[in-house]
Motif scaffolding. Structure first.
Motif, PDB file in Angstrom:
ATOM      1  N   CYS A 103      35.290 -39.826  -3.459  1.00  0.00           N
ATOM      2  CA  CYS A 103      34.251 -39.122  -2.694  1.00  0.00           C
ATOM      3  C   CYS A 103      34.157 -39.653  -1.273  1.00  0.00           C
ATOM      4  O   CYS A 103      34.724 -40.677  -0.916  1.00  0.00           O
ATOM      5  N   PHE A 145      34.520 -34.828  -3.149  1.00  0.00           N
ATOM      6  CA  PHE A 145      33.102 -34.467  -3.186  1.00  0.00           C
ATOM      7  C   PHE A 145      32.312 -35.393  -2.280  1.00  0.00           C
ATOM      8  O   PHE A 145      32.854 -36.364  -1.739  1.00  0.00           O
ATOM      9  N   ILE A 146      31.044 -35.055  -2.098  1.00  0.00           N
ATOM     10  CA  ILE A 146      30.192 -35.764  -1.141  1.00  0.00           C
ATOM     11  C   ILE A 146      29.008 -36.383  -1.888  1.00  0.00           C
ATOM     12  O   ILE A 146      28.327 -35.714  -2.640  1.00  0.00           O
ATOM     13  N   ALA A 167      24.981 -31.888   3.236  1.00  0.00           N
ATOM     14  CA  ALA A 167      24.876 -30.429   3.117  1.00  0.00           C
ATOM     15  C   ALA A 167      25.771 -29.735   4.144  1.00  0.00           C
ATOM     16  O   ALA A 167      26.490 -28.780   3.818  1.00  0.00           O
ATOM     17  N   HIS A 170      29.344 -29.977   3.285  1.00  0.00           N
ATOM     18  CA  HIS A 170      29.617 -29.011   2.202  1.00  0.00           C
ATOM     19  C   HIS A 170      29.796 -27.604   2.773  1.00  0.00           C
ATOM     20  O   HIS A 170      30.750 -26.899   2.433  1.00  0.00           O
ATOM     21  N   THR A 173      33.171 -27.368   4.557  1.00  0.00           N
ATOM     22  CA  THR A 173      34.425 -27.586   3.811  1.00  0.00           C
ATOM     23  C   THR A 173      34.450 -26.951   2.423  1.00  0.00           C
ATOM     24  O   THR A 173      35.524 -26.802   1.835  1.00  0.00           O
ATOM     25  N   ALA A 175      33.310 -28.534  -0.107  1.00  0.00           N
ATOM     26  CA  ALA A 175      33.308 -29.655  -1.069  1.00  0.00           C
ATOM     27  C   ALA A 175      31.937 -29.749  -1.749  1.00  0.00           C
ATOM     28  O   ALA A 175      30.904 -29.544  -1.102  1.00  0.00           O
ATOM     29  N   PRO A 176      31.921 -30.061  -3.048  1.00  0.00           N
ATOM     30  CA  PRO A 176      30.647 -30.140  -3.764  1.00  0.00           C
ATOM     31  C   PRO A 176      29.894 -31.430  -3.444  1.00  0.00           C
ATOM     32  O   PRO A 176      30.454 -32.369  -2.864  1.00  0.00           O
ATOM     33  N   ILE A 177      28.627 -31.455  -3.848  1.00  0.00           N
ATOM     34  CA  ILE A 177      27.745 -32.593  -3.573  1.00  0.00           C
ATOM     35  C   ILE A 177      27.281 -33.226  -4.882  1.00  0.00           C
ATOM     36  O   ILE A 177      26.938 -32.519  -5.824  1.00  0.00           O
ATOM     37  N   VAL A 200      23.170 -24.629   1.311  1.00  0.00           N
ATOM     38  CA  VAL A 200      24.136 -25.109   0.316  1.00  0.00           C
ATOM     39  C   VAL A 200      24.153 -24.176  -0.895  1.00  0.00           C
ATOM     40  O   VAL A 200      23.107 -23.683  -1.325  1.00  0.00           O
ATOM     41  N   ARG A 204      27.144 -25.752  -6.580  1.00  0.00           N
ATOM     42  CA  ARG A 204      28.095 -26.821  -6.263  1.00  0.00           C
ATOM     43  C   ARG A 204      27.370 -28.156  -6.100  1.00  0.00           C
ATOM     44  O   ARG A 204      27.943 -29.110  -5.562  1.00  0.00           O
ATOM     45  N   VAL A 205      26.137 -28.216  -6.547  1.00  0.00           N
ATOM     46  CA  VAL A 205      25.342 -29.438  -6.432  1.00  0.00           C
ATOM     47  C   VAL A 205      25.136 -30.058  -7.811  1.00  0.00           C
ATOM     48  O   VAL A 205      24.769 -29.370  -8.762  1.00  0.00           O
TER      49      VAL A 205
END
Ligand SMILES: [Zn+2]
Length: 329
Positions: A103, A145-146, A167, A170, A173, A175-177, A200, A204-205
């Protein structure tokens, strides 16, 4: 076909396999260890406890155990302030065959270096995006991911800034969080609200540590927002005992939320938070119990199976949900 970044390069999503969504191969303070490379033999840790290279050996042992128990991948949310070291992770992956999904992000409950205090959420997001698109720590290993966090101090100004940066990275890109939360401080509703304000995609969170709540209604209210919930601290008895964790899990499955749940342990192959003596006291007092990467495959899954959880539900939580969260498909 969607791909997923690991410390060993991108893989096809269908090759992710059974995945523990929240396990750490290493957890330590990077500033302490940069200043005192032998910190683990100082500060209350007798040399015999952790020998040089001991952290690596413990990580390899954890990785091998996971593979032997049928786990193919882990998401390792070790971000800044937890000692993220993707070269270390890549060596462990190479030696064990475990696929490790890394991550970007900052793990803080409030403190930020002045570097970040004086920068905007967009400028912090630029750094997360660099990890996602360019590579981490001078390698070509890319973040999948973040990570961000809120805990007992609540949503402080600094914590809100990191959430907004996550956020925005995300949004830029895809990318999920993964957001560390603290049910006892009711942090998640505001965390989710910030993500909504920033546009967001809540599917994807992942709100981590929902499983610390003894209250299925609390977790359900979050799930109704469309997020994933991490039931991810099996073995940390001091936050919620094992049997209560299992009861909440079964209740949420009975209510039909299988496609939004993860089960994991948040284990750390090693963690430097406590000197050896205090760590031993925690274990003796039963504050942590069987808290290892083995916990979910070895105990949680068999126990849930006995309580009537079906094989396809495990498949959903361990294989389909990780792919859906990571790739959006
Ligand atoms: Zn964690």
């Amino acid at each position: 076909m969607a791909t997923i970044e690991t410390v060993s390069g991108a893989i096809e999503a269908e090759d992710l396999g059974p995945t523990l969504i929240h396990e750490h191969l290493l957890a330590r303070d990077e500033a302490v260890h940069a200043q005192w490379p032998d910190a683990m033999t100082l500060g209350g840790n007798p040399p015999a406890e952790i020998e040089p290279g001991g952290e690596y050996g413990a990580a390899v042992e954890a990785g091998k155990a996971a593979v032997e128990l049928g786990i193919r991948s882990i998401c390792d949310p070790t971000a800044m302030f937890l000692g993220r070291d993707v070269s270390f992770m890549a060596r462990v992956a190479d030696e064990t065959g475990l696929q490790v999904v890394p991550c970007t992000g900052i793990y803080t409950y409030d403190h930020l270096p002045t570097f970040f205090v004086s920068r905007s959420p967009d400028q912090i997001a630029d750094m997360f995006v660099a990890d996602i698109e360019r590579g981490i720590q001078g390698t070509d290993i890319k973040a999948a991911f973040i990570k961000c966090a809120a805990d007992e101090p609540g949503i402080t100004e600094n914590v809100e800034k990191v959430h907004r940066a996550a956020a925005r990275a995300h949004v830029r890109t895809g990318a999920p969080i993964m957001a560390h939360s603290r049910p006892a401080s009711d942090t998640a509703p505001r965390q989710i609200e910030i993500f909504e304000e920033e546009g967001v995609d809540l599917s994807r969170v992942q709100i981590a540590h929902c499983g610390d709540s003894p209250d299925a209604d609390y977790v359900e209210r979050l799930l109704q927002k469309g997020i994933y919930a991490g039931l991810d601290r099996y073995g940390i008895e001091m936050y919620l005992p094992y049997e209560q964790r299992q009861s909440v899990a079964v209740e949420l499955l009975d209510r039909g939320y299988v496609s939004q749940l993860f089960i994991s342990a948040d284990s750390c192959a090693t963690i430097d938070w406590f000197p050896a003596e205090a760590a031993a006291q925690l274990a003796e007092a039963g504050m942590v119990k069987e808290w290892t990467i083995r916990m979910v495959p070895e105990r949680v899954i068999p126990d849930l199976r006995e309580r009537g959880v079906a094989e396809e539900q495990f498949e959903t939580m361990l294989v389909a949900n990780p792919v859906a969260w990571l790739t959006g498909s």
